[in-house]
Design an enzyme around this catalytic site. Structure first.
Site, PDB file in Angstrom:
ATOM      1  N   ARG A  69       7.127   3.811   4.126  1.00  0.00           N
ATOM      2  CA  ARG A  69       6.985   3.211   2.793  1.00  0.00           C
ATOM      3  C   ARG A  69       6.449   4.271   1.846  1.00  0.00           C
ATOM      4  O   ARG A  69       6.042   5.353   2.267  1.00  0.00           O
ATOM      5  CB  ARG A  69       6.000   2.038   2.843  1.00  0.00           C
ATOM      6  CG  ARG A  69       4.683   2.436   3.482  1.00  0.00           C
ATOM      7  CD  ARG A  69       3.496   1.631   3.089  1.00  0.00           C
ATOM      8  NE  ARG A  69       2.332   2.050   3.871  1.00  0.00           N
ATOM      9  CZ  ARG A  69       1.612   3.129   3.637  1.00  0.00           C
ATOM     10  NH1 ARG A  69       1.929   3.952   2.625  1.00  0.00           N
ATOM     11  NH2 ARG A  69       0.576   3.448   4.400  1.00  0.00           N
ATOM     12  N   GLY A  71       3.605   5.913  -0.623  1.00  0.00           N
ATOM     13  CA  GLY A  71       2.157   5.992  -0.546  1.00  0.00           C
ATOM     14  C   GLY A  71       1.672   6.923   0.548  1.00  0.00           C
ATOM     15  O   GLY A  71       2.442   7.681   1.146  1.00  0.00           O
ATOM     16  N   THR A  74      -3.104   4.375   4.943  1.00  0.00           N
ATOM     17  CA  THR A  74      -3.847   3.150   4.712  1.00  0.00           C
ATOM     18  C   THR A  74      -4.258   2.561   6.057  1.00  0.00           C
ATOM     19  O   THR A  74      -3.765   2.965   7.110  1.00  0.00           O
ATOM     20  CB  THR A  74      -3.049   2.132   3.884  1.00  0.00           C
ATOM     21  OG1 THR A  74      -3.923   1.096   3.432  1.00  0.00           O
ATOM     22  CG2 THR A  74      -1.922   1.520   4.699  1.00  0.00           C
ATOM     23  N   TYR A  75      -5.192   1.621   5.989  1.00  0.00           N
ATOM     24  CA  TYR A  75      -5.684   0.937   7.175  1.00  0.00           C
ATOM     25  C   TYR A  75      -5.243  -0.514   7.148  1.00  0.00           C
ATOM     26  O   TYR A  75      -5.230  -1.153   6.085  1.00  0.00           O
ATOM     27  CB  TYR A  75      -7.222   0.991   7.213  1.00  0.00           C
ATOM     28  CG  TYR A  75      -7.834   0.032   8.213  1.00  0.00           C
ATOM     29  CD1 TYR A  75      -7.830   0.323   9.580  1.00  0.00           C
ATOM     30  CD2 TYR A  75      -8.405  -1.170   7.800  1.00  0.00           C
ATOM     31  CE1 TYR A  75      -8.375  -0.566  10.504  1.00  0.00           C
ATOM     32  CE2 TYR A  75      -8.957  -2.059   8.722  1.00  0.00           C
ATOM     33  CZ  TYR A  75      -8.932  -1.755  10.064  1.00  0.00           C
ATOM     34  OH  TYR A  75      -9.455  -2.637  10.974  1.00  0.00           O
ATOM     35  N   ALA A 149      -4.088  -2.769  -1.553  1.00  0.00           N
ATOM     36  CA  ALA A 149      -3.167  -1.639  -1.534  1.00  0.00           C
ATOM     37  C   ALA A 149      -1.733  -2.142  -1.648  1.00  0.00           C
ATOM     38  O   ALA A 149      -1.419  -3.258  -1.224  1.00  0.00           O
ATOM     39  CB  ALA A 149      -3.336  -0.832  -0.247  1.00  0.00           C
ATOM     40  N   ILE A 150      -0.874  -1.299  -2.214  1.00  0.00           N
ATOM     41  CA  ILE A 150       0.536  -1.655  -2.389  1.00  0.00           C
ATOM     42  C   ILE A 150       1.398  -0.469  -1.954  1.00  0.00           C
ATOM     43  O   ILE A 150       1.158   0.671  -2.364  1.00  0.00           O
ATOM     44  CB  ILE A 150       0.841  -2.027  -3.851  1.00  0.00           C
ATOM     45  CG1 ILE A 150       0.067  -3.287  -4.247  1.00  0.00           C
ATOM     46  CG2 ILE A 150       2.352  -2.230  -4.064  1.00  0.00           C
ATOM     47  CD1 ILE A 150       0.189  -3.656  -5.707  1.00  0.00           C
ATOM     48  N   GLY A 151       2.374  -0.734  -1.126  1.00  0.00           N
ATOM     49  CA  GLY A 151       3.327   0.288  -0.707  1.00  0.00           C
ATOM     50  C   GLY A 151       4.665  -0.361  -0.403  1.00  0.00           C
ATOM     51  O   GLY A 151       4.733  -1.304   0.392  1.00  0.00           O
ATOM     52  N   SER A 164      -1.529  -5.276   0.903  1.00  0.00           N
ATOM     53  CA  SER A 164      -2.628  -5.675   1.782  1.00  0.00           C
ATOM     54  C   SER A 164      -3.842  -5.981   0.916  1.00  0.00           C
ATOM     55  O   SER A 164      -4.195  -5.197   0.036  1.00  0.00           O
ATOM     56  CB  SER A 164      -2.956  -4.600   2.822  1.00  0.00           C
ATOM     57  OG  SER A 164      -3.293  -3.373   2.202  1.00  0.00           O
ATOM     58  N   CYS A 180      -5.270   6.082   0.774  1.00  0.00           N
ATOM     59  CA  CYS A 180      -4.324   6.385  -0.307  1.00  0.00           C
ATOM     60  C   CYS A 180      -4.615   7.726  -0.960  1.00  0.00           C
ATOM     61  O   CYS A 180      -4.242   7.955  -2.124  1.00  0.00           O
ATOM     62  CB  CYS A 180      -4.320   5.262  -1.349  1.00  0.00           C
ATOM     63  SG  CYS A 180      -3.869   3.665  -0.648  1.00  0.00           S
TER      64      CYS A 180
END
Length: 217
Positions: A69, A71, A74-75, A149-151, A164, A180
């Site tokens: 994706r 980005g 991330t977790y 977060a956005i991806g 998320s 990020c």
């Protein structure tokens, strides 16, 4: 029609990737409806297409997956609501930037349900909240923490991956990465902000706010 799926058990990341691949291909083929999948993952890190090796601080702490994706790192883990969006962006205007803005506004509207003011920042993907109770930055600005977060990945104008939102994950798990790629700000959650919100509460808010921001087409 949009098919809403809620998984109560932790979902393995490879299983989620396989499902999204199959569903997106079916949406493209016209043999399946659009889909929004609400789930939680076991603790893991994912690397987006812009991830830098130096931002993976603890590579052996949790499994690390290539997400493909947009980005960086991330977790994902228990207490975090992952929202995978398999939607036809073509019928929503063929505008990827607008689609990402709609996702951000969806998160902001959802947070507003709990009287949390989510904000976006130029050059910082995701949704942020101000933390005036924390020490100010070196330049005197109010501290800010990331709450969502956005991806996104696209295939023939159909989206997958997504959002998320931190409800009550173990925030120390973010210490194994530079989330990020941003080193100057922290991470928070609804419970960290003092809101005893349940996952069911969050899911209801997501459904209620969806039509106002994402249902066009």
């Amino acid at each position: 029609m949009i098919d809403w799926i809620i998984s109560d058990e932790l979902t393995a990341y490879p299983q989620a990737l396989a499902f999204m691949e199959d569903r997106v291909n079916a949406i493209i083929a016209g043999t399946a409806d659009e889909c929004i999948w609400l789930l939680e993952h076991p603790p893991l890190y994912t690397a987006g297409t812009s991830a830098k090796a130096a931002d993976l601080i603890s590579p052996n702490r949790f499994p690390v997956y290539e997400a493909r994706r947009g980005g960086e790192y991330t977790y994902h883990g228990p207490g975090q609501r992952v929202v995978y969006v398999m939607l036809d962006v073509g019928k929503r205007g063929h505008d990827l930037r607008r689609f990402v803005q709609d996702l951000e506004n969806w998160v902001i509207g959802t947070l507003d349900t709990f009287n949390v003011k989510g904000e976006i920042r130029q050059g910082r993907v995701g949704v942020w909240v101000q933390r005036p109770e924390k020490p100010r930055s070196a330049d005197g600005k109010v501290a800010e923490d990331k709450i969502a977060a956005i991806g996104i990945r696209m295939r023939k104008w159909v989206s997958f991956h997504g959002i998320s939102i931190n409800l009550d994950p173990d925030l120390s798990h973010f210490d194994g990465i530079v989330p990020c790629g941003i080193r100057d700000h922290g991470v928070t959650s609804l419970v960290d902000l003092g809101l005893p919100v349940s996952m069911d509460d969050l899911d209801v808010a997501l459904r209620q706010t969806f039509d106002a921001t994402m249902a066009g087409g």
